[in-house]
Design an enzyme around this catalytic site. Structure first.
Site, PDB file in Angstrom:
ATOM      1  N   GLN A 141       0.885  -1.280  -0.208  1.00 31.90           N
ATOM      2  CA  GLN A 141      -0.125  -0.053   0.074  1.00 31.90           C
ATOM      3  C   GLN A 141       0.752   1.348   0.248  1.00 31.90           C
ATOM      4  O   GLN A 141       1.341   1.537   0.951  1.00 31.90           O
ATOM      5  CB  GLN A 141      -1.062  -0.031   1.090  1.00 31.90           C
ATOM      6  CG  GLN A 141      -1.752  -1.265   1.343  1.00 31.90           C
ATOM      7  CD  GLN A 141      -2.705  -1.543   0.222  1.00 31.90           C
ATOM      8  OE1 GLN A 141      -3.710  -0.565   0.073  1.00 31.90           O
ATOM      9  NE2 GLN A 141      -2.640  -2.492  -0.597  1.00 31.90           N
TER      10      GLN A 141
ATOM     11  N   ALA B 123     -11.651   3.097   4.584  1.00 30.59           N
ATOM     12  CA  ALA B 123     -10.449   1.934   3.830  1.00 30.59           C
ATOM     13  C   ALA B 123      -9.905   2.797   2.822  1.00 30.59           C
ATOM     14  O   ALA B 123      -9.880   4.031   2.795  1.00 30.59           O
ATOM     15  CB  ALA B 123     -11.310   0.852   3.231  1.00 30.59           C
ATOM     16  N   HIS B 124      -8.839   2.070   2.207  1.00 32.90           N
ATOM     17  CA  HIS B 124      -8.018   2.717   1.373  1.00 32.90           C
ATOM     18  C   HIS B 124      -8.771   3.126   0.229  1.00 32.90           C
ATOM     19  O   HIS B 124      -9.416   2.594  -0.345  1.00 32.90           O
ATOM     20  CB  HIS B 124      -6.834   1.641   0.767  1.00 32.90           C
ATOM     21  CG  HIS B 124      -7.369   0.144   0.295  1.00 32.90           C
ATOM     22  ND1 HIS B 124      -6.400  -0.638  -0.148  1.00 32.90           N
ATOM     23  CD2 HIS B 124      -8.535  -0.110   0.116  1.00 32.90           C
ATOM     24  CE1 HIS B 124      -7.152  -1.593  -0.601  1.00 32.90           C
ATOM     25  NE2 HIS B 124      -8.277  -1.441  -0.351  1.00 32.90           N
ATOM     26  N   ASN B 125      -8.168   4.287  -0.311  1.00 30.54           N
ATOM     27  CA  ASN B 125      -8.513   4.928  -1.545  1.00 30.54           C
ATOM     28  C   ASN B 125     -10.043   5.694  -1.311  1.00 30.54           C
ATOM     29  O   ASN B 125     -10.704   5.922  -2.471  1.00 30.54           O
ATOM     30  CB  ASN B 125      -8.541   4.078  -2.635  1.00 30.54           C
ATOM     31  CG  ASN B 125      -7.308   3.710  -3.166  1.00 30.54           C
ATOM     32  OD1 ASN B 125      -6.736   2.485  -2.673  1.00 30.54           O
ATOM     33  ND2 ASN B 125      -6.234   4.498  -3.649  1.00 30.54           N
TER      34      ASN B 125
END
Lengths: 359, 359, 359
Positions: free
Chosen positions: A202, A243-245
């Protein structure tokens, strides 16, 4: 500590009616306010209580002032938005009461020589600041915070104790982060290879705007390749997972225990209720309100309030309704069969009767 | 930093077609990749984008290569599982870019003299390691981590800052634990004695296998009498709660905000969606997928996907459907009454008609 | 370490039948107990297993003793509540096995000169204690805990590592707080001013009673103007969110991942299931049990169990039932139409038949 009403009005605006030298020592709700406090009326339905409050002064709207102001013995501050005025007045008192933080780095902190800490910033005991990090003017970094390499924290931000910020994340100005928050941990990204999981590094960051507040133990993951973005003025309650993004639009408020799955995009001026869950890779436009306990599975393209949780009932009643929910298809089939039977009856019977007639 | 494609293929395998000396500086998605990057095609529906990508090279399957490879101007790496290959390639780049961690114990760490720390391990600032703990080779223990007495951490594991591991827990090799994680806190075990609660000491441990990843602020409680077990390759997202005596099978992935209640047993190769809740004392077999927001109340003995959450709707529509859900029993009674009425009509009317005939 | 049964009975009561000098080294469930351990029977349905246990002694009720005691070869302790007795016996063993904590302040702790720490208290490495804080007798403050200004912690309380307590909060005696807990962070209070949010300072405190236990990573916010209150004997599991101004009645137990929204008032002796959500500003009376995964939207004024979650099903079945739930209104309309049709048929047809007769 007490202040005169004119100090308040000079600082916050509003129209003062009554004795500008009235001293007030704090702010309290209508029912609790003492004769040395100021109170506020933000909802016309509480006008009767306002008439009876002991408070030395009251903040209220022009409409409420027209209705009850003449009956009120104390001073009044007429404001366009009395509830927002109350908030600002409470901030005014809190600032007066605040214990000033002396700038400097606590001897038990560990600041990397390659980090930049502004002279007016405070770094608490056992805080750790990594190489290349930039800690802005008047930043207050609580005890036990761990700030990764290359992180930047904008002027006036406050990190309560035991916050963790991973490498390379950026935090804006005047942002407040509560204890236990983790910013920039790896997103949950794995490729499946015959049943086992291969980690996808990540390598994005978390970018947090100005005037954001993040509640205790909330987590915001770094992006996989691109960045996770929290725009200015966003307010996050406790125990939220982002969460990511994800991309959270400006001034959106998210209540506790909510979860926003990967790559979800939430617009500006939205509200997400407690424990609501937003599915991954969906887009929610501006001014959408998702109720508590609701799972948003698909994109929402129209502003408004959206809800979806099973209604609570006495356990026995729930058992019955849940069993029926599982068998709704059977119910539908029965309705179809009934419709068919009735149609046949209607078609058939008059005909039979008619046939009889013609015999 | 850039690498030649042949380095990648020598390390990760795959069939290289094109110039093996092509240099690439990183990996990016089809749409974002620049002419100095490598990209990947893991889904045939993106073949048109692949044809237009600027990337210097592409990772793709044999089928996709047969379909579009000839049209692509750059180099190609044909891999059995392009998405897994992408993950490994990204790891390759990340490893090249990683800032090496010098082994050693930070002067501000507190390591008990009766703890064993491998010479190649790193112990960060303010980390605390209890008596009898064993920290393996190349372990990276972040700042502020607190490792209890008798804990063992296997070689190559990475604990990000501010992780807490209670006494006697065991963590395998190459396991990654993110900030704010708490491993081995007491399970929620009390005996009720006339309304008040008597604590049941939690004397089991948490045993975590190799190659596990645990997301930020996740909690895994120690067993009451036996142990809580997380098998190898399990991937846990953020903010998950795993209660005492749970057993999570190898390579199972659990998304954020999920909760696994006490003594639940989840099989291997399962996936549990975000905010899903697994009831206590149930067993879920291998290869079960529980959707997000779903509460699994009973054991699941057959592989497959299971779901149960209330569908989201505009608030007004939800209000109507929720009211009807609460009254499904009434609906069923009405259907029964209709069925009875129709049955009576069918039995009765032709008879009446027939009776008339015979008159 | 082993103890004689008479030591147990002298300390905990109960009627001992058999050899009072029988030595037992620990406690284990019926199925696992070895010949050197004591076990317990708390549910009559396990009487057959009790008859076959290897344990040296058994704790059981008078009724169970009357049924199977004569067949059991080992010693028996007859107790009114065998499960509570088991818990106390396990505590007895745990206390015997506990590694004693030497009082004192770890050299790596940072205690403000204006804090009061009892001579018998322990303050761990990197713990931080603010000015005006009071740490009671025999308090055990884990490594990395950060205790704000003016906080008081009652005698005998145990804070595991990395707990954060904000300024002015009060914690009772013999209270246990697990790692990652945050007490006293700001409640989620903002006034909306034309779309943006104005922070309302949170000036209340958190007041926690005696004999409370708080699980890992749980958060309890301070009150806005008044205090957030957790009464004595409350047991909170992990990852729970308790918002500002909540009041949790004595001896209520709340399971993991639950969320209690602002100003909710929960009675005494309640239980709230895992991931249940209690709406803000509602009141729940004593002895209410809210099931896991249930959202309580309105006040509950009658004791009993309340439930509301969507039943899990195979994904395809859920898709069908969820589609039908969204269209329940259509179903109801169809039922109404059927009722009308049938009513018309019943009214109309015999009449037609009758009319024919009369023609």
């Amino acid at each position: 500590m007490s202040i005169r009403l004119k100090e308040l009005v000079e600082s916050l605006g509003g129209q003062l009616i009554g004795d500008a030298d009235t001293r007030v020592s704090g702010i309290a709700p209508l029912s609790d306010a003492s004769a040395s406090q100021i109170t506020f009326l933000s909802n016309p339905k509480f006008r009767p209580q306002a008439a009876q409050t002991q408070a030395a002064a009251i903040i209220l709207s022009a409409a409420d002032d027209a209705a009850i102001g003449a009956d009120y013995r104390g001073a009044r501050i007429v404001a366009a938005n009395p509830y927002a005025y109350f908030a600002l007045a409470a901030q005014f008192f809190a600032a007066k009461n605040a214990i000033p933080v002396a700038p400097g780095i606590h001897p038990a902190a560990s600041v990397d020589p390659a980090a930049q800490v502004a002279a007016t910033a405070y770094v608490g005991a056992n805080a750790v600041v990594g190489a290349g990090a930039t800690i802005g003017e008047h930043v207050n970094l609580g005890a036990g915070c761990v700030i990764g390499r290359g992180v930047s924290i904008g002027a006036g931000s406050l990190l309560h104790p035991n916050v963790t910020v991973y490498d390379a994340c950026q935090i804006g100005q005047r942002t407040i982060i509560h204890s236990g928050v983790v910013i920039g941990a790896d997103g949950f990204g794995f490729a499946n290879d015959g049943g086992t999981w291969v980690k996808i590094p990540q390598t994005g960051r978390v970018l947090i705007g100005d005037d954001v507040e993040i509640g205790a133990n909330t987590t915001i993951d770094r992006g996989a390749l691109a960045d996770t973005v929290i725009e200015e003025g966003v307010k996050l309650d406790n125990q939220i997972q982002i969460a990511h993004n994800c991309h959270i639009g400006a001034h959106t408020a998210i209540a506790a225990c909510a979860g926003i799955a990967g790559s979800a995009r939430i617009g500006k001026f939205c509200s997400i209720g407690g424990a609501a869950m937003i599915h991954g890779h969906i887009t929610i436009v501006d001014h959408v309100h998702v109720s508590a306990g609701t799972l948003a599975l698909r994109s929402i393209s129209e502003p408004g309030q959206y809800t979806g949780f099973y209604p609570i009932a006495k356990h026995g009643e729930w058992e019955k309704s849940a069993a029926l929910v599982r068998n709704l298809n059977t119910m539908r089939e029965k309705i179809r069969a009934l419709e068919k039977s009735i149609k046949q009856l209607i078609e058939q019977l008059p005909q039979q009767v008619t046939q009889k007639d013609n015999e």
